[in-house]
Write an enzyme that holds these catalytic residues in place. Structure first.
Site, PDB file in Angstrom:
ATOM      1  N   ASN A 190      -3.435  -0.546  -0.263  1.00  0.00           N
ATOM      2  CA  ASN A 190      -2.340  -0.122  -1.138  1.00  0.00           C
ATOM      3  C   ASN A 190      -2.590   0.257  -2.454  1.00  0.00           C
ATOM      4  O   ASN A 190      -1.938   0.986  -3.013  1.00  0.00           O
ATOM      5  CB  ASN A 190      -1.155  -0.960  -1.137  1.00  0.00           C
ATOM      6  CG  ASN A 190      -0.461  -1.242   0.229  1.00  0.00           C
ATOM      7  OD1 ASN A 190      -0.704  -1.010   1.102  1.00  0.00           O
ATOM      8  ND2 ASN A 190       0.732  -1.926   0.046  1.00  0.00           N
ATOM      9  N   HIS A 238      -5.044  -1.252  11.525  1.00  0.00           N
ATOM     10  CA  HIS A 238      -5.121  -0.946  10.068  1.00  0.00           C
ATOM     11  C   HIS A 238      -6.383  -0.308   9.563  1.00  0.00           C
ATOM     12  O   HIS A 238      -6.477   0.400   8.545  1.00  0.00           O
ATOM     13  CB  HIS A 238      -4.490  -1.953   8.946  1.00  0.00           C
ATOM     14  CG  HIS A 238      -3.489  -1.229   8.022  1.00  0.00           C
ATOM     15  ND1 HIS A 238      -2.841   0.020   8.212  1.00  0.00           N
ATOM     16  CD2 HIS A 238      -2.893  -1.880   6.812  1.00  0.00           C
ATOM     17  CE1 HIS A 238      -2.210   0.136   6.980  1.00  0.00           C
ATOM     18  NE2 HIS A 238      -2.173  -0.780   6.543  1.00  0.00           N
TER      19      HIS A 238
END
Length: 250
Positions: A120, A73
């Site tokens: 996010n 990620h």
């Protein structure tokens, strides 16, 4: 993917980048980009009536903290680290919730950013950087991991949606739904079997994957250099040509 929390925002060197950084330090600016420096200088002169060239903003997405270092990620963060190392730029400033470094590629001013908001909420940082520095969206390149691309493959796009990536979704939301910014997607492959993608993206790379990723970072660095000096289209041509040649040579 769910928002992750609870990690330190400190920057810790990643062993994964050692080979890529060593290569990057020795990597010359492309010949075509070098030839473009005179044109870049001319553009700067043309902007000399009180105006100034706007910098390119290169943003890498990831999660801050040691626990996430070297995971799938975080390849956006790692791509920024490779660029910073190769171009001698220090990400020593914290601005608008991001680690920021400023420098040049040839005559082109650039700004590197690693949002420290967690993935996010990346848009909280990117939206403020774009607004404060008044950077045109076509000069904002966002680099991030992509589950739908084969491992270590790159895809350079002029604009588009979020494709299910929550970091990109957040950026679009904070740009008032404007999607007209380029992005460099870095393939991390699909999870094996029935593994939850949210768990897969937090897995580290094995040795073979690290070697493949080093070559992807090498191509990404070259693409960024060409983009800063010659624009998006030339950079996209390079990415497509480099990967096509690589497949033919296998």
């Amino acid at each position: 993917m769910r928002l992750l929390s609870g990690a330190s925002a400190s920057r810790i060197p990643c062993p994964l980048l050692s080979l890529a950084r060593a290569r990057a330090r020795c990597l010359p600016v492309p010949a075509s980009a070098t030839a473009c420096r005179a044109a870049s200088s001319s553009a700067a002169a043309a902007a000399g009536d009180g105006g100034a060239l706007k910098p390119w903003l290169f943003v890498g997405l990831g999660n801050p903290g040691k626990v996430y270092q070297g995971t799938r990620h975080n390849v956006g963060f790692e791509m920024i680290d490779v660029i910073a190392e190769a171009e001698g730029i220090s990400l020593s400033s914290m601005q608008f919730k991001a680690m920021v470094g400023k420098g040049r590629i040839g005559d082109a001013p650039i700004m590197l950013a690693k949002p420290q908001t967690f993935m996010n909420a990346s848009g909280e940082s990117v939206g403020q950087l774009v607004s404060y520095f008044k950077i045109p969206l076509n000069q904002v390149l966002v680099m991030y991991d992509d589950l739908d691309l084969p491992f270590a493959k790159l895809r350079l796009l002029p604009k588009g949606g979020h494709g299910g990536h929550n970091g990109v979704r957040s950026i679009i939301n904070h740009l008032k739904q404007n999607r007209d910014f380029p992005r460099l997607r870095i393939g991390i492959g699909r999870p094996p079997g029935k593994m939850d993608p949210a768990n897969f993206v937090l897995r580290p790379f094995n040795r073979k994957e690290q070697e493949e990723l080093d070559f992807a970072f090498h191509r990404g660095l070259e693409a960024v250099r060409i983009m800063a000096l010659e624009g998006f289209n030339k950079s996209a041509t390079y990415v497509n040509t480099a990967q096509s040649s690589e497949m033919l040579n296998r």
